[in-house]
Scaffold this active site. Structure first.
Site, short mmCIF file in Angstrom:
data_model
loop_
_atom_site.label_atom_id
_atom_site.label_comp_id
_atom_site.label_asym_id
_atom_site.label_seq_id
_atom_site.Cartn_x
_atom_site.Cartn_y
_atom_site.Cartn_z
N ASN A 6 0.82 -1.13 -0.17
CA ASN A 6 -0.03 0.14 -0.09
C ASN A 6 0.83 1.21 -0.18
O ASN A 6 1.47 1.55 0.82
CB ASN A 6 -1.01 -0.16 1.14
N PHE A 7 1.07 2.04 -1.21
CA PHE A 7 2.03 3.16 -1.30
C PHE A 7 1.33 4.26 -0.71
O PHE A 7 1.99 5.30 -0.21
CB PHE A 7 2.03 3.52 -2.65
N LYS A 8 0.18 4.19 -0.23
CA LYS A 8 -0.52 5.49 0.60
C LYS A 8 -0.35 6.68 -0.42
O LYS A 8 -0.43 6.59 -1.80
CB LYS A 8 -0.10 5.54 1.97
N HIS A 88 -9.62 0.94 5.38
CA HIS A 88 -8.19 1.14 6.17
C HIS A 88 -8.42 2.28 7.18
O HIS A 88 -9.09 3.11 6.91
CB HIS A 88 -7.12 1.76 4.81
N GLU A 90 -6.85 4.76 8.04
CA GLU A 90 -6.61 6.04 7.70
C GLU A 90 -7.65 6.73 7.04
O GLU A 90 -8.07 7.94 7.25
CB GLU A 90 -5.25 6.24 6.90
N GLU A 157 -4.98 -5.00 11.05
CA GLU A 157 -3.79 -4.15 11.08
C GLU A 157 -4.21 -3.38 12.33
O GLU A 157 -4.98 -2.21 12.43
CB GLU A 157 -4.01 -3.17 9.98
N GLY A 163 2.76 2.05 10.49
CA GLY A 163 3.77 3.36 10.64
C GLY A 163 4.47 3.78 11.77
O GLY A 163 5.16 4.53 11.58
N SER A 194 3.75 -2.33 10.20
CA SER A 194 5.14 -2.27 10.41
C SER A 194 5.83 -3.80 10.05
O SER A 194 6.70 -3.99 10.76
CB SER A 194 5.60 -1.95 11.80
P1 PGA Z 1 3.06 0.12 7.66
O1 PGA Z 1 1.37 0.52 6.97
O2 PGA Z 1 3.42 -1.09 6.87
O3 PGA Z 1 3.80 1.47 7.21
O4 PGA Z 1 2.82 0.00 8.92
C1 PGA Z 1 0.51 -0.71 6.91
C2 PGA Z 1 -0.74 -0.25 6.20
O5 PGA Z 1 -1.16 0.59 6.78
O6 PGA Z 1 -1.30 -0.94 5.48
#
Ligand code: PGA
Length: 230
Positions: A6-8, A88, A90, A157, A163, A194
């Site tokens: 996932n590049f966000k 997600h 976020e 997650e 992150g 992570s």
């Molecule tokens: P991360 O993000 O690997 O940077 O912790 C995972 C995600 O949000 O899918």
């Protein structure tokens, strides 16, 4: 195993094209049954020539219409996109997407036979309350969601692990995945938060883990290829 990146809000159209070339080169030796799914930013969506599945991090549950700033099915169809990330943390947190809205998105894209990667995860204050509270919180995120949908992949997650560089422990992943699998049965279950080269082997060896959803550590093609081959 499934390796989803996932590049966000990272990478450009240009760098994504280079990334896909490099990752293709460097994952030639991957196992046949291993699958790579990439979620680049929307501006980098294209009909790439590669074995990877390209999905979108978000889209609106509409064919087309007056939804400023969103893209709908018509725009996805142009590039043959049939995979979407929904739920997600976020988007739940920063974009205020409610369970009701996520249900609408889910149902729309299910109706269109999309592969859906549906994310669930608890915040730290819930984890601190103990396992029962965690499971109650996670199961509430299945409200309105057809967990028997055959093109569904679930990603667990924990928000506090995303992150932060601090992944959940083997015990935390193991107990949570076991409890989730009791509910979702055969549906594939990814871990996210992570995941990186230094912990990938350990995470993938946990029973009930069918792959990973990777943010930060997926941004570099060389690093991500090493995770896939690890
Ligand atoms: P991360 O993000 O690997 O940077 O912790 C995972 C995600 O949000 O899918």
């Amino acid at each position: 195993m499934i390796f989803a990146g996932n590049f966000k809000t990272n990478h450009t159209r240009q760098s994504t094209a280079l990334y896909i070339k490099e990752l293709t080169q460097k994952t030639k030796a991957k196992k046949e049954e291993d699958r790579i799914i990439l979620f680049p930013p929307l501006t980098a969506i294209d009909d790439y020539e590669s074995d990877f599945t390209i999905g979108v991090q978000n889209a609106y549950h509409i064919q087309n219409g007056a939804y400023t700033g969103e893209i709908g099915l018509e725009q996805l169809d142009e590039f043959g996109i049939k995979t979407i990330l929904i739920g997600h943390s976020e988007r739940r947190e920063h974009l205020g997407e409610s369970q009701e809205l996520l249900t609408q998105k889910f149902n729309f894209f299910k109706e269109e036979a999309f592969e859906i990667i549906y994310c669930i995860g608890e915040p730290l204050e819930v984890r601190k309350k103990g396992f029962e509270a965690v499971m109650k919180y996670l199961l509430a995120q299945f409200d309105g969601i057809d967990i028997a949908y055959d093109k569904l992949i679930i990603a667990y997650e924990p928000i506090w692990a995303i992150g932060t560089g601090r992944s959940a422990t083997v015990e935390e992943i193991s107990s949570t995945h076991r409890a989730l699998k009791n509910v979702i049965k055969e549906t594939a279950l990814l871990y996210g938060g992570s995941a990186k080269l230094s912990n990938i082997k350990e995470i993938l060896s946990i029973a009930g883990v069918d792959g990973v959803l990777v943010g930060s550590a997926s941004l570099d093609a060389d690093g991500f290829s090493k995770m896939v081959l690890a």
